[in-house]
Design an enzyme around this catalytic site. Structure first.
Site, PDB file in Angstrom:
ATOM      1  N   MET A  40       1.027  -1.276   0.013  1.00 24.71           N
ATOM      2  CA  MET A  40       0.041  -0.008   0.034  1.00 24.71           C
ATOM      3  C   MET A  40       0.903   1.422  -0.111  1.00 24.71           C
ATOM      4  SD  MET A  40      -2.919  -1.449   2.602  1.00 24.71           S
ATOM      5  CE  MET A  40      -1.842  -1.357   3.992  1.00 24.71           C
ATOM      6  N   ASP A  41       1.282   1.789  -0.989  1.00 27.61           N
ATOM      7  CA  ASP A  41       2.351   2.753  -1.093  1.00 27.61           C
ATOM      8  C   ASP A  41       1.565   4.087  -1.612  1.00 27.61           C
ATOM      9  OD1 ASP A  41       4.776   3.756  -1.419  1.00 27.61           O
ATOM     10  OD2 ASP A  41       5.421   3.344  -3.400  1.00 27.61           O
TER      11      ASP A  41
END
Length: 289
Positions: A40-41
């Site tokens: 989850m960047d």
């Protein structure tokens, strides 16, 4: 007027939901991934982009995660893994780390509620990583969540916290060595080991296979889930950032350019379509390895 507006929104939502179900029915003709993992960047960059307060990006990111989980479980994906907090993240400012811990504690408590997505889809929650590094309130909350969902059997959500793949491998090797040492010590103390601890107690071939691959894999933090079929990392990055390095040799890496809070059904759909196109090749690689 307000009532009409609410009715229109409800009808629109129902139509979108129906369309998604139709698309899933069509896609289910092809191979369905058993395990999807998410990096989850982009939460902090999203907050800066939208001029939000520090930490607000992670809150929006949690809503994006709920949408992705819903798509996965409705499509029939049994295992989902999310990279929630790396050991490297502890190097951030104390204020940011504490803010993330507080948010994590709040969200863990939310998933325990009766109407949460976890209970709605019968999901077992597993926290994977070096949990001893977490603050006590977060660690205890994680243990409560695992205990509360232990009997759920329809799907599995692995949340990687205080995790890096190198730490996972080191932990697994250490646990395997300790287990094998205890096993040999027990055999020798009972007289059945024939002096296995002493040098030369094993033939060379036996020494080479003293610790097997299966010994290491059963001690992995991620032992409860099969290797991922797809890893999705947002922000257009193609690095794995020390995530599932052991397990990702034969999986498809999808890197949409959107930031994590911006991910939606279109990106999920594209990942599935690309996976189905190369599934035969990936399956062939797995059988050869």
């Amino acid at each position: 007027m307000e009532r009409i507006r609410e009715r229109v929104i409800q009808i629109y939502g129902n139509l979108v939901s129906l369309l998604q179900k139709c698309i899933f029915c069509i896609l289910s003709v092809g191979p369905i991934p058993n395990h999807i993992a998410f990096i989850m960047d982009g939460n902090r960059r999203f907050a800066k982009k939208c001029k939000l307060m520090e930490g607000a990006g992670h809150k929006v990111g949690f809503s994006a995660l709920m949408s992705m989980l819903k798509y996965c479980y409705e499509f029939g994906v049994r295992y989902v893994t999310v990279y929630a907090f790396s050991i490297e993240n502890f190097k951030r400012s104390p204020e940011e780390v504490q803010s993330l811990m507080d948010l994590m504690l709040k969200k863990i408590e939310e998933i325990l509620k009766k109407q949460s997505i976890v209970n709605r889809y019968g999901v077992r929650v597993i926290f994977s990583g070096n949990l001893k590094l977490l603050s006590e309130p977060v660690r205890l909350a994680a243990e409560r969540a695992m205990l509360a969902t232990a009997k759920n059997s329809k799907a599995v959500l692995s949340i990687c916290v205080a995790y890096t793949s190198t730490n996972e491998i080191m932990h697994a090797v250490q646990e395997s060595c300790e287990e094998k040492w205890d096993e040999i010590t027990l055999l020798n103390s009972s007289g059945a080991g024939y002096g296995l601890i002493s040098l030369g107690g094993y033939e060379q071939d036996e020494m080479d296979h003293l610790i097997k691959l299966t010994d290491i894999e059963k001690h992995m933090y991620m032992a409860a889930a099969p290797d991922p079929d797809i890893i999705i990392r947002t922000s257009g990055e193609t690095r794995l950032s020390n995530f599932l390095l052991w397990q990702s040799a034969n999986c498809y890496l999808y890197s949409p350019s959107v930031l994590w809070p911006e991910i939606g059904f279109r990106q999920f759909l594209w990942a599935i379509l690309n996976f189905q196109q190369i599934h035969f090749y990936l399956d062939k690689l797995r059988k050869q390895s």
